[in-house]
Structures are given as C-alpha cells and as structure tokens.
Write an enzyme that holds these catalytic residues in place. Structure first.
Site, PDB file in Angstrom:
ATOM      1  N   ASN A 116       0.820  -1.221   0.000  1.00 33.55           N
ATOM      2  CA  ASN A 116       0.000   0.000   0.000  1.00 33.55           C
ATOM      3  C   ASN A 116       0.846   1.260   0.000  1.00 33.55           C
ATOM      4  O   ASN A 116       0.702   2.130  -0.857  1.00 33.55           O
ATOM      5  CB  ASN A 116      -0.886   0.036   1.256  1.00 33.55           C
ATOM      6  CG  ASN A 116      -1.959  -1.020   1.210  1.00 33.55           C
ATOM      7  OD1 ASN A 116      -2.571  -1.226   0.170  1.00 33.55           O
ATOM      8  ND2 ASN A 116      -2.166  -1.694   2.321  1.00 33.55           N
ATOM      9  N   LYS A 141       5.526   2.026  12.797  1.00 37.92           N
ATOM     10  CA  LYS A 141       5.236   2.476  14.171  1.00 37.92           C
ATOM     11  C   LYS A 141       5.563   1.405  15.198  1.00 37.92           C
ATOM     12  O   LYS A 141       6.026   1.688  16.295  1.00 37.92           O
ATOM     13  CB  LYS A 141       3.777   2.883  14.305  1.00 37.92           C
ATOM     14  CG  LYS A 141       2.802   1.762  13.981  1.00 37.92           C
ATOM     15  CD  LYS A 141       1.539   2.254  13.363  1.00 37.92           C
ATOM     16  CE  LYS A 141       1.078   1.216  12.377  1.00 37.92           C
ATOM     17  NZ  LYS A 141       0.127   1.655  11.421  1.00 37.92           N
ATOM     18  N   VAL A 159       3.012   7.869  12.364  1.00 41.60           N
ATOM     19  CA  VAL A 159       1.840   8.283  13.147  1.00 41.60           C
ATOM     20  C   VAL A 159       0.982   9.202  12.287  1.00 41.60           C
ATOM     21  O   VAL A 159       1.478  10.152  11.686  1.00 41.60           O
ATOM     22  CB  VAL A 159       2.245   9.056  14.431  1.00 41.60           C
ATOM     23  CG1 VAL A 159       1.000   9.419  15.248  1.00 41.60           C
ATOM     24  CG2 VAL A 159       3.215   8.254  15.273  1.00 41.60           C
ATOM     25  N   GLY A 206      -0.578   8.805   9.443  1.00 43.59           N
ATOM     26  CA  GLY A 206      -0.557   8.687   7.977  1.00 43.59           C
ATOM     27  C   GLY A 206      -0.113   9.967   7.291  1.00 43.59           C
ATOM     28  O   GLY A 206       1.058  10.338   7.326  1.00 43.59           O
ATOM     29  N   LYS A 263       1.489   4.476  18.676  1.00 43.93           N
ATOM     30  CA  LYS A 263       1.549   5.859  18.182  1.00 43.93           C
ATOM     31  C   LYS A 263       1.649   6.853  19.344  1.00 43.93           C
ATOM     32  O   LYS A 263       2.362   7.851  19.263  1.00 43.93           O
ATOM     33  CB  LYS A 263       0.328   6.146  17.322  1.00 43.93           C
ATOM     34  CG  LYS A 263       0.338   5.344  16.015  1.00 43.93           C
ATOM     35  CD  LYS A 263      -1.024   5.365  15.369  1.00 43.93           C
ATOM     36  CE  LYS A 263      -1.033   4.633  14.043  1.00 43.93           C
ATOM     37  NZ  LYS A 263      -2.389   4.438  13.526  1.00 43.93           N
TER      38      LYS A 263
HETATM   39  N1  LIG Z   1      -1.272   1.093   4.993  1.00 41.89           N
HETATM   40  C1  LIG Z   1      -1.372   2.203   5.693  1.00 41.89           C
HETATM   41  O1  LIG Z   1      -2.359   2.935   5.584  1.00 41.89           O
HETATM   42  C2  LIG Z   1      -0.260   2.609   6.641  1.00 41.89           C
HETATM   43  C3  LIG Z   1      -0.347   3.835   7.316  1.00 41.89           C
HETATM   44  C4  LIG Z   1       0.690   4.228   8.157  1.00 41.89           C
HETATM   45  C5  LIG Z   1       1.771   3.389   8.339  1.00 41.89           C
HETATM   46  N2  LIG Z   1       1.806   2.191   7.686  1.00 41.89           N
HETATM   47  C6  LIG Z   1       2.971   1.330   7.910  1.00 41.89           C
HETATM   48  O2  LIG Z   1       3.656   1.184   6.670  1.00 41.89           O
HETATM   49  C7  LIG Z   1       4.253  -0.098   6.602  1.00 41.89           C
HETATM   50  C8  LIG Z   1       3.790  -0.803   5.344  1.00 41.89           C
HETATM   51  O3  LIG Z   1       2.376  -0.947   5.341  1.00 41.89           O
HETATM   52  P1  LIG Z   1       1.581  -1.403   4.043  1.00 41.89           P
HETATM   53  O4  LIG Z   1       0.149  -1.209   4.355  1.00 41.89           O
HETATM   54  O5  LIG Z   1       2.167  -0.769   2.840  1.00 41.89           O
HETATM   55  O6  LIG Z   1       1.922  -2.972   4.054  1.00 41.89           O
HETATM   56  P2  LIG Z   1       1.684  -4.016   2.858  1.00 41.89           P
HETATM   57  O7  LIG Z   1       0.700  -3.493   1.876  1.00 41.89           O
HETATM   58  O8  LIG Z   1       1.466  -5.325   3.504  1.00 41.89           O
HETATM   59  O9  LIG Z   1       3.110  -4.043   2.130  1.00 41.89           O
HETATM   60  C9  LIG Z   1       4.238  -4.662   2.653  1.00 41.89           C
HETATM   61  C10 LIG Z   1       5.268  -4.817   1.531  1.00 41.89           C
HETATM   62  O10 LIG Z   1       6.448  -5.385   2.072  1.00 41.89           O
HETATM   63  C11 LIG Z   1       6.850  -6.476   1.250  1.00 41.89           C
HETATM   64  N3  LIG Z   1       7.533  -7.458   2.090  1.00 41.89           N
HETATM   65  C12 LIG Z   1       7.063  -8.143   3.141  1.00 41.89           C
HETATM   66  N4  LIG Z   1       8.015  -8.938   3.661  1.00 41.89           N
HETATM   67  C13 LIG Z   1       9.116  -8.735   2.915  1.00 41.89           C
HETATM   68  C14 LIG Z   1      10.437  -9.266   2.927  1.00 41.89           C
HETATM   69  N5  LIG Z   1      10.808 -10.159   3.856  1.00 41.89           N
HETATM   70  N6  LIG Z   1      11.305  -8.845   2.000  1.00 41.89           N
HETATM   71  C15 LIG Z   1      10.946  -7.952   1.059  1.00 41.89           C
HETATM   72  N7  LIG Z   1       9.713  -7.397   1.001  1.00 41.89           N
HETATM   73  C16 LIG Z   1       8.825  -7.789   1.903  1.00 41.89           C
HETATM   74  C17 LIG Z   1       5.596  -7.033   0.649  1.00 41.89           C
HETATM   75  O11 LIG Z   1       5.908  -7.725  -0.533  1.00 41.89           O
HETATM   76  P3  LIG Z   1       4.792  -8.406  -1.474  1.00 41.89           P
HETATM   77  O12 LIG Z   1       4.022  -7.244  -2.051  1.00 41.89           O
HETATM   78  O13 LIG Z   1       5.553  -9.148  -2.486  1.00 41.89           O
HETATM   79  O14 LIG Z   1       3.956  -9.251  -0.563  1.00 41.89           O
HETATM   80  C18 LIG Z   1       4.805  -5.731   0.394  1.00 41.89           C
HETATM   81  O15 LIG Z   1       5.166  -5.180  -0.837  1.00 41.89           O
HETATM   82  C19 LIG Z   1       3.877  -0.805   7.921  1.00 41.89           C
HETATM   83  O16 LIG Z   1       4.903  -0.578   8.861  1.00 41.89           O
HETATM   84  C20 LIG Z   1       2.622  -0.071   8.346  1.00 41.89           C
HETATM   85  O17 LIG Z   1       2.415  -0.118   9.752  1.00 41.89           O
HETATM   86  C21 LIG Z   1       0.814   1.797   6.841  1.00 41.89           C
END
Ligand SMILES: NC(=O)c1ccc[n+]([C@@H]2O[C@H](COP(=O)([O-])OP(=O)(O)OC[C@H]3O[C@@H](n4cnc5c(N)ncnc54)[C@H](OP(=O)(O)O)[C@@H]3O)[C@@H](O)[C@H]2O)c1
Length: 437
Positions: free
Chosen positions: A14, A106, A133, A135, A206
């Site tokens: 994402n 976080k 924290v 977004g 957070k």
């Molecule tokens: N989503 C939100 O709204 C949001 C908001 C604030 C903070 N965050 C933080 O941002 C971070 C990412 O969130 P997200 O929602 O983007 O997560 P996500 O959609 O699950 O994406 C995680 C990514 O990491 C890759 N990945 C996982 N394990 C890996 C490994 N061992 N080696 C290489 N790549 C790996 C995955 O690969 P694949 O695609 O191949 O599976 C995917 O591309 C988290 O810390 C989350 O707490 C997210």
C-alpha cells in the site's frame, strides 16, 4: 543542482507502491523542492511475480531486501515492509553504514527505538518517520520543529482510523460493535485480525512515539496504559449522546510536575470538543502548548497515498539537508528518544491519574438504593456531579457522572459498589475527558 538522491525502497505494498508513484508522477515538483532529483533505484518485495501497477522497471525489483540496503547505488533506504523481522535488521544495517532511513514502521519505533537510534548515532545517519503516526498528517514534524519553541503540556488524539470508524457507525447509525467491525473489514479499513486496532495496541504504539517527541523522554509502547473499545456497549453510546458527549478511543499524554503519563482508552468527550467531530477513518491530534494554547491537526490517518506523502516529505528533507560529501546533516540521530539525549522522566502509573467518570449500573428499583450508592462514592471521595435513574423494576438503571477523582479511588469505589445487594451490575465505567479542568 547537485547529485541525485538514490532511493532503495523496501516493500511495495500500500505505502510503498504509492510512494513509488508519487516519486515518478511528481518528479519535477519534487526536484524543484529538494534541489536534486529523487530517484528510485532498487525495490525489494516478497513476491517478484506480483503485478503492482507501479511505474518502475522490473529489472529494479529484487526479493533480497539486504541487497538493496548494501547496494552502493542506494543513498537512502525507505522501509515500508512493516513488522520487526526483517525490518529491524535492515534499518539497523542501513543506519550503521551511514545510510539515512525513512520508515513508516510504528511498531518498530514504539518497541525498539533504543536500537534504532543507537544505530543512527553509530552511523551518523538520520532516521525519519513522519509516516509512522497519523498517515498523511504532518504531526511529527509539527511537534518536533514548529512547536520546538514551546512546551507541550498535553495532547489528546484519535490515532486509529479503524476504531474511530466503528465508534462513528455505532454512534450515528446504531450499529452493534460486531456489525460495525464487519463493515470496516469489508471496506478494507480493518485487518482480518482486528486485535491491534480494537484492543488499542496500534494507538498505544503511536502514543508512545508522539509522547517521546512531545516530552523529550523515551516512551515505549509498554509504558502506555491501554484499554481497547471491546467493552463499549450500545447503551454507553446512547447515554453519551443524550448527555451531550461522544465516545472516542483516545491517546492521551500529559506532562505533570516533571512526570509524564501516557494512556489509550475509550472516553466520553463533550460533543462540542473539536475531536468529537472527527468521524469515520479520520485521525486528529489536539495539542495544548504552554504558549501556543490549543491547536489541532486533522486528516487521513492511513491509506497508501496520504501515508506516502509523509514518506516523500521525509525524503525531500533528507535531500535538502545532505552535506557536501553526501552525508547527512540534519542530526536527528540525536533527537528526543535517542539514548542519552534527554533525562528520563518518570512514567506515572495509571493509579495516580485522575479524571471524571461515567457509570452505568443495573440496580433494584427500591427505596434506599441511591443512598447506598451515594455512600460508597462518598467513602472513596469520588464526588458525584450528576445522576439519573432510567427505567423501572428489573430494568432500572442508574447513570452518573462524577467530578474528577483518582483512578485508585475509582477502583476501590467500583469494588464496593459490586458488593452492594441492590446493585445487580456495574455495567460500564468510562472516563470523561476534557469536561472539567
Ligand atoms: N497502509 C497504511 O495505511 C499505513 C499507514 C501508516 C503506516 N503504515 C505502515 O507502513 C508499513 C507498510 O504498510 P503497508 O500497508 O504498505 O503494508 P503491505 O501493503 O502489507 O506491504 C508490505 C510490503 O512489504 C513487502 N515485504 C514483506 N516482507 C518482505 C520481505 N521479507 N522482504 C521484502 N519485502 C517484503 C511485501 O511484498 P509483497 O508485495 O511481495 O507481498 C509488500 O510489498 C507498515 O509498517 C505499516 O504499519 C501503513
């Protein structure tokens, strides 16, 4: 223009994919603002075969995130994999090697900050985490930079969109918690396993990150008193509305005579408070500064695009502050929370805090009940502000709001009320915040 800033992206989900799109689609603006082009040179993912719809050549992808960290063509690492393993090892290796890191993690910042900041100090590299924290809300930079001249006395925030969505649907549409949660999951607001959100773990992480910055002292997730929204019932929501309040899951931190208190729990706030109008998946943090007074930051607390704007903002900051030799000059390695940079402040245990409380009790509808209840409150020095009786017979309920009292007195009072014959159940106790000084 100097040399470009070359970015290695760890994770392309994402947040990672949205970051990649902004870097490409806003490249001209970003270059003008940063002073140099910011280019994505390597991307690590788990599944190389996944179709991602990002404007990056497939040759830049790898499934080895350590290869990205170690690549001499990567100046800066963006960690958006999430979780602890392998994210911690990747960030520590990058920082130790002198490569600045931007992260949205976080969980890691709230639990392993000592190791992260030690690595940043060792390598003389910056660790920026605006996206961790709120977004897309620029809360960390605001607290750390814009408010650096003030003393923050207290902040109170809605920092978890999932629980805010659930409570909004319960309040505005009368949904049960289970129905509101199922709806949030169907809309992609809530994870399949909602524990981290519903039980308040996400908000506690957070709160710890923000309290560390606000009060210049290390606070970790384990220091945060935490209650989730699981015990909030439809009756509480409806009584809150009738009494002029709204129920929210709040992250609250305060400086008190040199100590700091940090807690996450559901609470009633007056319907006219600015946080009461924060609906659905939105987040907001209401800050009270000694000189600035009250201010509030409001926006989308999650989602790929909003969160990615924070990541890109951090990258631009790094590019602007790069030294002559390409080294980092911001010096955030020594910002609050880094080992030894500030004296530790005592974290006040919840028992020492005070607040107003809302009580809902089922009682026997007979003379003297109210007197017995009032006597328990008086014994424990919890003074009653207002009281209502609802219903008759077996359906009789007493709702009351107290003046400020300590948690210790409150617990003793609840214990005693549970022992009173005519009180069949203390159904709910919720804190009432921002109601009286
Ligand atoms: N989503 C939100 O709204 C949001 C908001 C604030 C903070 N965050 C933080 O941002 C971070 C990412 O969130 P997200 O929602 O983007 O997560 P996500 O959609 O699950 O994406 C995680 C990514 O990491 C890759 N990945 C996982 N394990 C890996 C490994 N061992 N080696 C290489 N790549 C790996 C995955 O690969 P694949 O695609 O191949 O599976 C995917 O591309 C988290 O810390 C989350 O707490 C997210």
């Amino acid at each position: 223009m100097g040399t470009e800033l070359r970015v290695g992206l760890l994770g392309c989900g994402n947040v990672g994919a949205a970051t990649a799109r902004i870097l490409v689609e806003h490249a001209d603006d970003i270059e003008r603002r940063a002073g140099v082009p910011i280019e994505l040179t390597r991307v690590a993912v788990r599944d190389a075969a996944k179709v991602r719809g990002v404007p990056i050549q497939s040759s830049r992808f790898t499934t080895d995130p350590f290869a990205v960290v170690r690549d001499p063509d990567v100046d800066v690492v963006v960690e958006v994999i999430g979780g602890t393993d392998p994210a911690l090892a990747l960030i520590v290796e990058a920082l130790t090697a002198g490569k600045p890191v931007v992260t949205a993690n976080k969980e890691l910042l709230a639990t392993r900050s000592t190791e992260l900041f030690a690595a940043a100090e060792r390598g003389g590299a910056d660790l920026l985490y605006e996206a961790s924290v709120g977004g897309g809300i620029p809360i960390i930079r605001s607290m750390r930079e814009s408010l650096a001249g003030d003393r923050i006395v207290r902040f109170m925030g809605i920092v978890n969109g999932t629980t805010n969505y659930i409570l909004t649907r319960m309040t505005e549409d009368g949904l049960s918690m289970a129905a509101a949660l199922a709806e949030a999951q169907a809309l992609g607001f809530a994870e399949a396993d909602p524990t981290a959100d519903v039980e308040g773990f996400d908000a506690a992480a957070k709160a710890a990150i923000l309290a560390t910055i606000a009060f210049d002292t290390p606070v970790v997730a384990g220091d945060v008193y935490r209650e989730g929204i699981g015990a909030v019932g439809a009756d509480d929501i409806s009584f809150a509305r009738r009494l002029g309040y709204v129920v929210k899951l709040l992250a609250i931190a305060e400086a008190q005579n040199g100590d700091v208190s940090v807690r996450v729990h559901p609470a009633m706030i007056p319907a006219e408070h600015p946080l009461a109008s924060v609906r659905e998946g939105f987040n907001a943090v209401f800050i009270e500064g000694e000189r600035v007074g009250p201010l509030m930051l409001y926006g989308r607390g999650a989602g790929g695009d909003p969160t990615a704007t924070s990541v890109v903002g951090d990258l631009i900051e790094l590019a602007r502050n790069r030294g002559e030799a390409g080294t980092s000059m911001i010096g955030h390695a020594t910002h609050p929370g880094s080992p030894g940079s500030y004296p530790e402040r005592r974290i006040r245990p919840i028992d020492e805090l005070s607040s107003q409380y809302y009580f809902l009790m089922r009682v026997a509808d007979r003379p003297g009940v109210l007197a017995a209840i009032a006597a328990s409150f008086a014994t424990h020095e919890v003074s009653i502000k207002s009281v209502w009786q609802e219903g008759h017979g077996a359906e009789a309920q007493i709702v009351l709001i107290t003046h400020r009292a300590t948690e210790r007195s409150l617990r003793a009072c609840v214990e005693e009320l549970r022992g009173i014959d005519s009180v069949s159940e203390v159904s709910s106790v919720l804190r009432v915040e921002a109601g009286e000084p």
